[in-house]
Design a protein around this motif. Structure first.
Motif, PDB file in Angstrom:
ATOM      1  N   HIS A  61      23.460 109.865  51.099  1.00  0.00           N
ATOM      2  CA  HIS A  61      22.483 109.490  50.062  1.00  0.00           C
ATOM      3  C   HIS A  61      22.724 108.037  49.681  1.00  0.00           C
ATOM      4  CE1 HIS A  61      19.908 110.780  46.436  1.00  0.00           C
ATOM      5  NE2 HIS A  61      20.002 109.451  46.413  1.00  0.00           N
ATOM      6  N   HIS A  63      20.614 103.916  49.258  1.00  0.00           N
ATOM      7  CA  HIS A  63      19.343 103.181  49.125  1.00  0.00           C
ATOM      8  C   HIS A  63      19.534 101.755  49.630  1.00  0.00           C
ATOM      9  CE1 HIS A  63      17.495 106.384  46.792  1.00  0.00           C
ATOM     10  NE2 HIS A  63      18.651 106.497  46.173  1.00  0.00           N
ATOM     11  N   LYS A 186      11.744 112.344  51.355  1.00  0.00           N
ATOM     12  CA  LYS A 186      12.414 112.473  50.051  1.00  0.00           C
ATOM     13  C   LYS A 186      11.381 112.698  48.965  1.00  0.00           C
ATOM     14  CE  LYS A 186      15.408 111.238  46.575  1.00  0.00           C
ATOM     15  NZ  LYS A 186      15.796 109.839  46.395  1.00  0.00           N
ATOM     16  N   HIS A 247      21.929 115.468  44.005  1.00  0.00           N
ATOM     17  CA  HIS A 247      22.497 115.468  42.640  1.00  0.00           C
ATOM     18  C   HIS A 247      22.781 116.905  42.173  1.00  0.00           C
ATOM     19  CE1 HIS A 247      21.000 111.447  43.055  1.00  0.00           C
ATOM     20  NE2 HIS A 247      19.752 111.802  42.832  1.00  0.00           N
ATOM     21  N   ASP A 317      24.770 107.645  46.651  1.00  0.00           N
ATOM     22  CA  ASP A 317      23.640 107.066  45.906  1.00  0.00           C
ATOM     23  C   ASP A 317      23.862 105.576  45.631  1.00  0.00           C
ATOM     24  OD1 ASP A 317      21.110 107.081  44.850  1.00  0.00           O
ATOM     25  OD2 ASP A 317      21.567 108.355  43.130  1.00  0.00           O
TER      26      ASP A 317
HETATM   27 ZN   LIG Z   1      19.209 108.184  45.039  1.00  0.00          ZN
END
Ligand SMILES: [Zn+2]
Length: 419
Positions: A61, A63, A186, A247, A317
């Motif tokens: 995960h 970005h 997503k 999450h 993340d």
């Molecule tokens: Zn994320």
């Protein structure tokens, strides 16, 4: 051919092997196991001995949005794509140095950067990108503080935000991501933390919208990853067919049982929680308060999933491009330590960082993530054993060698000792 020997080989799934050999040829592992049954090295072939070998790690995960101004989506929207891509070059190099050989990218320029890495223009892990995260208007993937037409314009020009309302727009939104090369889809199935005005426990998207997204993704052999904090969003996402929960902050025993029933994978992303709690200035007041409200429940959620036997994959993340912060790329291995703190054994945490990674890609999964015959030759050498000290995986200095597709992409400088 590369011929390696090690005091200990951690295969990713299964028990570690003492006094082991790993052989890699043409990008594939041709032997991994005890020295006693290993093929001999070829005549005059170099054998490199290292303390510990393990598979290259996955960060499931991430970005790639190139934002340097905090964590808000307005900053993401306002970063020109060329600037974002240029910054991502350093982020990808840092990930590889940290032992990350594959990333799943869940909202950003992953599909485009995957192309640059695959062709050799950029050095980095293999990227499995989602393109823009699909969000309802006003949802977690909308930038609430900028004029709405700007967000829609970003969606239309293949940017990193994608709002969709109603079944027809949801179908088109999936198709737009497939058109740019998405390997996974997503969705935002609940509110979020870094978005300003939505509530993490509120569901987002109707059941019909979620189902349409999943069906369209399934037609193209793509799995759907669902961002969810609240339980209602988790249950709705699983029922609609989403097969990874990102999450999962309010996951309880009932939600864990449903995940097990569907074979869904949890990607907890504890790293971002710890990063936000340690770097308050990166978020607005509202978002920081939301992170604090979710943080303790999130620990419980990971422990509940683990006790129920839900498969867990490591994801951080991480998504900002400012080097030297708690949320910088290159600290990706920290998730392993957090998973151990949540109750996983070190061996289970390593499995979450390696063998379980490809499970988050469904039909798009490569044969990777394990030191096993026939698998992609992504491997790490470590100066000490992470089964005794899991924090070794957080420290790129102790990850002495990285091989990706059998090629050495990191080797120690002459002054570094193998310990
Ligand atoms: Zn994320």
């Amino acid at each position: 051919m590369t011929y390696l020997s090690a005091d200990r080989l951690i295969p990713g799934r299964g028990e570690p092997v003492a006094d082991a050999v790993l052989v890699m040829s043409e990008g594939t592992i041709t032997y991994a196991g005890p020295r006693a049954s290993a093929p001999p090295p070829g005549q005059g072939e170099d054998v490199l001995h290292v303390p510990v070998l393990m598979p290259g790690m996955w960060d499931c995960h991430t970005h790639l949005v190139g934002s340097r101004a905090g964590l808000g989506l307005d900053a993401v929207l306002l970063t020109p794509p060329a600037v974002a891509a240029a910054r991502a070059v350093g982020d990808l190099a840092a990930a590889l140095e940290a032992g990350i050989t594959s990333v799943r990218e869940l909202g950003g320029y992953g599909p485009e950067l995957a192309q640059a890495v695959a062709e050799g223009s950029v050095i980095g892990p293999d990227i499995y990108g989602a393109g823009a995260a699909l969000s309802p208007t006003g949802g977690h993937g909308d930038a609430h503080r900028v004029p709405y037409p700007w967000v829609r314009d970003c969606s239309e020009r293949g940017g990193v935000l994608q709002t969709a309302d109603g079944v027809d727009e949801c179908l088109r939104a999936v198709r737009l991501q497939l058109r740019r090369g998405a390997r996974v889809i997503k969705v935002c199935a609940s509110g979020g933390v870094i978005s300003d005005l939505d509530h993490p426990e509120h569901r987002q998207f109707s059941p019909a919208e979620l189902r349409a997204i999943v069906e369209e993704a399934e037609r193209a052999d793509r799995i759907v990853a669902a961002h969810c904090h609240g339980k209602a969003g988790i249950m709705a996402a699983l029922t609609a067919g989403c097969r990874t929960i990102e999450h999962g902050s309010c996951l309880d025993e009932e939600a864990a049982a449903l995940m097990k029933e569907y074979g869904a994978v949890l990607v907890p992303t504890r790293t971002i929680f710890e990063g936000i709690l340690a770097a308050r200035h990166l978020l607005g007041e509202q978002s920081y308060a939301k992170a604090v409200a979710m943080a303790d429940r999130h620990w419980e959620a990971i422990a509940t999933a683990h006790e129920a036997g839900v498969r867990i994959a490591a994801g951080t993340d991480l998504g900002t491009s400012k080097p030297g912060t708690a949320l910088s790329w290159g600290r990706n291995g920290a998730e392993a330590s957090h998973l151990v703190a949540a109750g996983l054994t070190p061996l289970e945490a390593i499995e979450a960082c390696t063998a379980n990674g490809p499970l988050t890609l469904g039909p798009q999964a490569p044969k990777a993530g394990q030191l096993a015959v026939g698998h992609q030759a992504d491997a790490l050498a470590l100066s000490a054993c992470p089964l005794e000290d899991i924090t070794i995986l957080t420290d790129p200095q102790r990850i002495t060698h990285v091989w990706k597709h059998g090629e050495p992409v990191k080797q120690p400088t002459p002054t570094q000792s193998l310990g």
